[in-house]
Design a protein around this motif. Structure first.
Motif, PDB file in Angstrom:
ATOM      1  N   ASN A   1       0.830  -1.198   0.000  1.00 25.42           N
ATOM      2  CA  ASN A   1       0.000   0.000   0.000  1.00 25.42           C
ATOM      3  C   ASN A   1       0.862   1.246   0.000  1.00 25.42           C
ATOM      4  O   ASN A   1       0.584   2.219  -0.708  1.00 25.42           O
ATOM      5  N   ALA A   2       1.936   1.244   0.816  1.00 22.05           N
ATOM      6  CA  ALA A   2       2.818   2.401   0.882  1.00 22.05           C
ATOM      7  C   ALA A   2       3.480   2.658  -0.466  1.00 22.05           C
ATOM      8  O   ALA A   2       3.632   3.802  -0.905  1.00 22.05           O
ATOM      9  N   GLU A   3       3.888   1.593  -1.150  1.00 19.93           N
ATOM     10  CA  GLU A   3       4.532   1.749  -2.453  1.00 19.93           C
ATOM     11  C   GLU A   3       3.565   2.312  -3.486  1.00 19.93           C
ATOM     12  O   GLU A   3       3.902   3.205  -4.268  1.00 19.93           O
ATOM     13  N   GLU A   4       2.351   1.780  -3.490  1.00 23.68           N
ATOM     14  CA  GLU A   4       1.406   2.154  -4.533  1.00 23.68           C
ATOM     15  C   GLU A   4       0.780   3.527  -4.301  1.00 23.68           C
ATOM     16  O   GLU A   4       0.509   4.257  -5.248  1.00 23.68           O
ATOM     17  N   THR A   5       0.550   3.869  -3.027  1.00 25.58           N
ATOM     18  CA  THR A   5      -0.101   5.158  -2.752  1.00 25.58           C
ATOM     19  C   THR A   5       0.901   6.285  -2.627  1.00 25.58           C
ATOM     20  O   THR A   5       0.533   7.440  -2.526  1.00 25.58           O
ATOM     21  N   LYS A   6       2.190   5.924  -2.598  1.00 27.51           N
ATOM     22  CA  LYS A   6       3.247   6.928  -2.512  1.00 27.51           C
ATOM     23  C   LYS A   6       3.040   7.844  -1.302  1.00 27.51           C
ATOM     24  O   LYS A   6       3.180   9.050  -1.381  1.00 27.51           O
ATOM     25  N   ARG A   7       2.745   7.207  -0.152  1.00 26.36           N
ATOM     26  CA  ARG A   7       2.550   7.961   1.080  1.00 26.36           C
ATOM     27  C   ARG A   7       3.469   7.408   2.172  1.00 26.36           C
ATOM     28  O   ARG A   7       3.171   7.508   3.349  1.00 26.36           O
ATOM     29  N   GLY A   8       4.614   6.819   1.760  1.00 23.08           N
ATOM     30  CA  GLY A   8       5.383   6.039   2.711  1.00 23.08           C
ATOM     31  C   GLY A   8       6.018   6.795   3.843  1.00 23.08           C
ATOM     32  O   GLY A   8       5.844   6.460   4.995  1.00 23.08           O
ATOM     33  N   ALA A   9       6.815   7.838   3.570  1.00 19.02           N
ATOM     34  CA  ALA A   9       7.670   8.374   4.615  1.00 19.02           C
ATOM     35  C   ALA A   9       6.881   9.135   5.654  1.00 19.02           C
ATOM     36  O   ALA A   9       6.025   9.932   5.346  1.00 19.02           O
ATOM     37  N   GLY A  10       7.235   8.884   6.893  1.00 19.87           N
ATOM     38  CA  GLY A  10       6.714   9.702   7.969  1.00 19.87           C
ATOM     39  C   GLY A  10       5.328   9.343   8.415  1.00 19.87           C
ATOM     40  O   GLY A  10       5.085   9.256   9.607  1.00 19.87           O
ATOM     41  N   GLN A  11       4.393   9.119   7.513  1.00 21.00           N
ATOM     42  CA  GLN A  11       3.025   8.922   7.962  1.00 21.00           C
ATOM     43  C   GLN A  11       2.640   7.451   8.044  1.00 21.00           C
ATOM     44  O   GLN A  11       2.095   7.010   9.042  1.00 21.00           O
ATOM     45  N   TYR A  12       2.914   6.676   7.005  1.00 19.38           N
ATOM     46  CA  TYR A  12       2.406   5.312   7.011  1.00 19.38           C
ATOM     47  C   TYR A  12       3.477   4.237   7.094  1.00 19.38           C
ATOM     48  O   TYR A  12       3.260   3.216   7.703  1.00 19.38           O
ATOM     49  N   PHE A  13       4.611   4.446   6.482  1.00 19.47           N
ATOM     50  CA  PHE A  13       5.483   3.290   6.303  1.00 19.47           C
ATOM     51  C   PHE A  13       6.956   3.688   6.322  1.00 19.47           C
ATOM     52  O   PHE A  13       7.365   4.629   5.668  1.00 19.47           O
ATOM     53  N   THR A  14       7.736   2.969   7.124  1.00 20.36           N
ATOM     54  CA  THR A  14       9.185   3.080   7.143  1.00 20.36           C
ATOM     55  C   THR A  14       9.736   1.783   6.577  1.00 20.36           C
ATOM     56  O   THR A  14       9.275   0.699   6.958  1.00 20.36           O
ATOM     57  N   PRO A  15      10.711   1.832   5.659  1.00 18.64           N
ATOM     58  CA  PRO A  15      11.225   0.599   5.059  1.00 18.64           C
ATOM     59  C   PRO A  15      11.610  -0.429   6.124  1.00 18.64           C
ATOM     60  O   PRO A  15      12.285  -0.099   7.106  1.00 18.64           O
ATOM     61  N   ARG A  16      11.182  -1.649   5.923  1.00 16.71           N
ATOM     62  CA  ARG A  16      11.412  -2.689   6.926  1.00 16.71           C
ATOM     63  C   ARG A  16      12.892  -2.890   7.189  1.00 16.71           C
ATOM     64  O   ARG A  16      13.297  -3.139   8.337  1.00 16.71           O
ATOM     65  N   VAL A  17      13.733  -2.774   6.154  1.00 11.72           N
ATOM     66  CA  VAL A  17      15.160  -3.003   6.342  1.00 11.72           C
ATOM     67  C   VAL A  17      15.744  -1.966   7.305  1.00 11.72           C
ATOM     68  O   VAL A  17      16.624  -2.284   8.120  1.00 11.72           O
ATOM     69  N   LEU A  18      15.254  -0.726   7.272  1.00  8.08           N
ATOM     70  CA  LEU A  18      15.727   0.298   8.203  1.00  8.08           C
ATOM     71  C   LEU A  18      15.182   0.043   9.605  1.00  8.08           C
ATOM     72  O   LEU A  18      15.902   0.197  10.601  1.00  8.08           O
TER      73      LEU A  18
END
Length: 509
Positions: A165-182
């Protein structure tokens, strides 16, 4: 079927629902409702929690329009905070003005739906308009063999859906999703321990909280090595968080539930309001707070340095500092302007270096927050036992210069962090350091005196590379767009800082 294969299969169903006008975010929300009902059935938790006629089997067996009607009724019922379950597991609605005395008494004696059910379904409704689309979705969920290999893989499956969802909606940083590897890197470095209170004041969908819990379970045989009292603390009191977006809170609660983490101390609210003080003190804070304008100054009455700052990043950092117990540690993702901003930003950095040991700054590569594009860092600090002179040296690792511009077509992996992890050492308090690599290396040490000579500007870089050379290699429209967006957002942050410095009306006092 493994979790990745299930994620892909469920995600492909989104294309079916797009004909119903459903967005990716709405699709994940619909899945949250349906998967929760499915898991309550799988784990035999329906009795006493969900009313008869509104359980997974009922939804599976209904046909056509009746299925859609039942689904809508279920969401409406569960989403009402006034809904009650009676002794016979029958829905009891609030009495009308004409209700008899016995009806009113029965209502007052009924018990409420479990808190988790209320929180997940509060205000819920469906975006699905076509009965056939719901049938397709329910059939796919019901037929998948969730636990053929490992009963607890469902939590990883749900995290995978959140990532998609984070990849497709382009809403990842800060609000919804932090990369799992980090997330996994920071958890490994900070080494959460049983008995500690672990907090994420900007929880998003719960990545840091889930990873910290998983780390501790793996080292205690799923907490079975702990005493009964210690297990009780871990399962109920150790994990604390706050999320300000109702829809994201729904996903967060579901994620915690599927990983068997109690959400009693995870709540909806603005951390920068007085409600944020209810999070209490923590031994470890792991967070990626939102960046950019907040639309107003914090309403907290205990923020001194950032009380008049109307962006997110600086007040969140002050919250983390104030929330740490003595010798508590924190790893916080921040944009570049936190390192160089004058005025309140400089005062906050001085406060951190006085009251804490700011021992490490990791300069992250460009593009790992795919949608945002803002240049980011991770700051690591420990709360000191005194109020002054706690920082003697700050170690910097430059993982940005000479690195590819990461994005959807070039994902970052754990291998990219191996050099930093080795240099950081095995102590979560930053007391074991790899050797300074000098001007040609990525790992360097600067004394507090050297930083003071720079007017406490922590935006230190010594490796040189023209950023435009890196960006010349971009070919995908998504990556090019992210690069442009990153430049624009970085410029806006600098404009806000200049506005504050000049004392003009704007983002700051």
């Amino acid at each position: 079927m493994n979790a990745n294969a299930i994620v892909q299969k469920l995600w492909r169903l989104c294309t079916v629902l797009r004909k119903d006008g459903i967005t990716y975010q709405q699709y994940v929300t619909e899945l949250t409702y349906l998967l929760f009902l499915k898991m309550m059935a799988e784990r035999n938790r329906e009795a006493g929690s969900l009313p008869k006629t509104m359980r997974w089997a009922d939804l599976v067996q209904a046909n056509g329009v009746a299925k859609l009607d039942l689904y809508r009724t279920t969401l409406l019922t569960f989403g009402s905070l006034s809904t009650r379950l009676g002794k016979d597991d029958i829905i009891v609605m609030p009495p009308s003005d004409s209700a008899s005395a016995s009806e009113r008494k029965r209502y007052t004696q009924a018990r409420p739906l479990p808190d988790l059910v209320q929180k997940i379904f509060e205000g819920s409704s469906t975006f699905i308009r076509e009965a056939q689309n719901l049938t397709t979705l329910v059939k796919a969920i019901d037929e998948l063999d969730w636990f053929s290999e490992e009963r607890d893989q469902f939590g990883d499956l749900y995290e995978g859906l959140l990532e998609k969802n984070a990849e497709e909606t382009k809403r990842g940083a800060g609000q919804y999703f932090t990369p799992r590897v980090l997330i996994e890197l920071l958890v490994r470095l900070m080494q959460p321990k049983p008995g500690e209170v672990i907090q994420d004041p900007a929880s998003g969908t719960g990545g840091f909280l889930v990873a910290a819990d998983r780390y501790m379970r793996a080292r205690t045989n799923d907490y079975l090595m702990l005493s009964a009292q210690e297990q009780d603390f871990q399962k109920i009191h150790a994990i604390r968080g706050m999320e300000n977006v109702p829809g994201t809170l729904r996903l967060l609660l579901m994620n915690l539930y599927l990983h068997n983490i109690d959400s009693s101390h995870v709540d909806l609210g603005d951390t920068l309001s007085n409600k944020g003080k209810a999070l209490g003190r923590a031994d470890l804070i792991l967070t990626n707070p939102p960046f950019g304008p907040a639309g107003g100054v914090p309403t907290r009455d205990d923020l001194s340095i950032t009380a008049t700052v109307s962006s997110y990043q600086l007040p969140f950092v002050e919250h983390c500092l104030r929330a740490l117990e003595s010798n508590g540690r924190a790893a916080i993702v921040v944009p570049d302007n936190v390192l160089f901003e004058e005025g309140r930003g400089k005062a906050l950095r001085q406060m951190i270096m006085d009251q804490c040991n700011l021992h490490t700054i990791l300069r992250l590569p460009t593009g790992i927050f795919y949608a945002q594009g803002v240049k980011t860092n991770v700051i690591f600090f420990n709360r000191g036992k005194s109020e002054t002179s706690n920082t003697k040296f700050v170690w910097f690792y430059d993982l940005r210069t000479g690195m590819p511009r990461f994005g959807k077509t070039t994902p970052i992996t754990a291998a990219h962090f191996e050099g930093f992890e080795k240099a950081f050492g095995t102590s979560p308090w930053g007391t074991e350091r790899g050797p300074d690599e000098g001007e040609t290396g990525r790992w360097r040490r600067f004394s507090r005196e050297e930083i003071a000579a720079r007017s406490d500007n922590l935006d230190i870089s010594w490796l040189r590379e023209a950023e435009e050379d890196v960006e010349k290699g971009l070919t995908e429209p998504e990556d090019i767009t992210a690069a442009i967006l990153g430049h624009l957002q970085a410029a806006m942050l600098e404009i806000d800082a200049l506005t504050a410095e000049l004392g003009l009306p704007g983002a700051y006092e």
